[in-house]
Motif scaffolding. Sequence first.
Motif, PDB file in Angstrom:
ATOM      1  N   GLY A 138       0.821  -1.214   0.000  1.00  0.00           N
ATOM      2  CA  GLY A 138       0.000   0.000   0.000  1.00  0.00           C
ATOM      3  C   GLY A 138       0.854   1.262   0.000  1.00  0.00           C
ATOM      4  O   GLY A 138       1.722   1.440  -0.863  1.00  0.00           O
ATOM      5  N   ARG A 139       0.615   2.123   0.995  1.00  0.00           N
ATOM      6  CA  ARG A 139       1.322   3.408   1.036  1.00  0.00           C
ATOM      7  C   ARG A 139       2.826   3.271   1.219  1.00  0.00           C
ATOM      8  O   ARG A 139       3.567   4.228   0.995  1.00  0.00           O
ATOM      9  N   THR A 179       4.690   1.497  -0.530  1.00  0.00           N
ATOM     10  CA  THR A 179       5.304   1.066  -1.798  1.00  0.00           C
ATOM     11  C   THR A 179       6.484   1.949  -2.197  1.00  0.00           C
ATOM     12  O   THR A 179       7.600   1.466  -2.416  1.00  0.00           O
ATOM     13  N   ASP A 213       0.619  -6.523  -3.715  1.00  0.00           N
ATOM     14  CA  ASP A 213       1.034  -5.626  -2.631  1.00  0.00           C
ATOM     15  C   ASP A 213       0.402  -4.240  -2.716  1.00  0.00           C
ATOM     16  O   ASP A 213       0.267  -3.558  -1.702  1.00  0.00           O
ATOM     17  N   THR A 214       0.103  -3.795  -3.923  1.00  0.00           N
ATOM     18  CA  THR A 214      -0.530  -2.475  -4.039  1.00  0.00           C
ATOM     19  C   THR A 214      -1.439  -2.421  -5.265  1.00  0.00           C
ATOM     20  O   THR A 214      -1.081  -2.927  -6.332  1.00  0.00           O
TER      21      THR A 214
END
Length: 276
Positions: free
Chosen positions: A206-207, A209, A229-230
């Motif tokens: 998410g953030r 990454t 993962d994102t």
Amino acid sequence: MDTATMLTVAPTGAEHAKSDVPNLPVTLDELVATAQSCEQVGAAMVHVHIRDDQAKPTLDPARLKDTVAALRERTNLIVQLSTGGSVHDPESDRLAVLDALPDSASCTMGTVNFGDEVFLNRWEFIVELHKRMQERNIVPEYEIFDLGQLSSLRRLLDQHGLPAGGKVHVDLVMGVPGGMPGDLETISAALRLLPQGASFSATGVGRATLPVMLATLSAGGHLRIGMEDTISYARGERVKDNAQLVARAAGLARIAQRPPLDPIAARHLIGVPIAA
Ligand code: KMH
Ligand code: ZN
């Protein structure tokens, strides 16, 4: 410091629902097409979770074998199967993943809270995965969700020896709710705990990454990217496809003067035999 960057794409995972993320590759054809497009823009390895006909995560042995065969036939990528599966998969099914004989398989080094769930990895189970990979010549990627798991990895190697291929490769999975955060301080703490001579990659969920990607490039590490993962490319912007994430990582790696490794060089890096 490694001069070039191995890019691993994790295109699917076990967590996102196809209904929420329609561009998630879930069929074999979608997976192979994704792998091919990611290889074209710099990926060297693919970390694979598969889905059933309803797009739900599965560890069906026949499907896993077909997936390994199709990816081998239609790409040059190192084929890595997940033995993590989903948090609901029993240990027996996770161990049986190795019977599909991939080039590489993940081996998570401990139990971690995983959002509202628990991702269970008992010590005896980890040892069994490690030994079965040694017997089958499958190169493990040791997945690390929290720093203490690096101590467990050192214990594993001390007690049970080096993995197939003789090299140790670690992937830091950072930013899972319940695991280690994805920041510079945690990456440098992890580097101090890596087994001597190990290579490492990292991915930020998410953030995390972009901070993880940039810090890892500067630390000489390799990168894992992908929709496992994102699913967000930028604030308010969904990922178009996995190749978009690989292309961004490849571009940043080139800017860092650490261009993507091709699959053959990546095989040398982590100790996977060159395909006949
Ligand atoms: N899906 C997670 C519960 C792995 O692939 O080895 C576990 C995971 C790690 O994705
Ligand atoms: Zn995975």
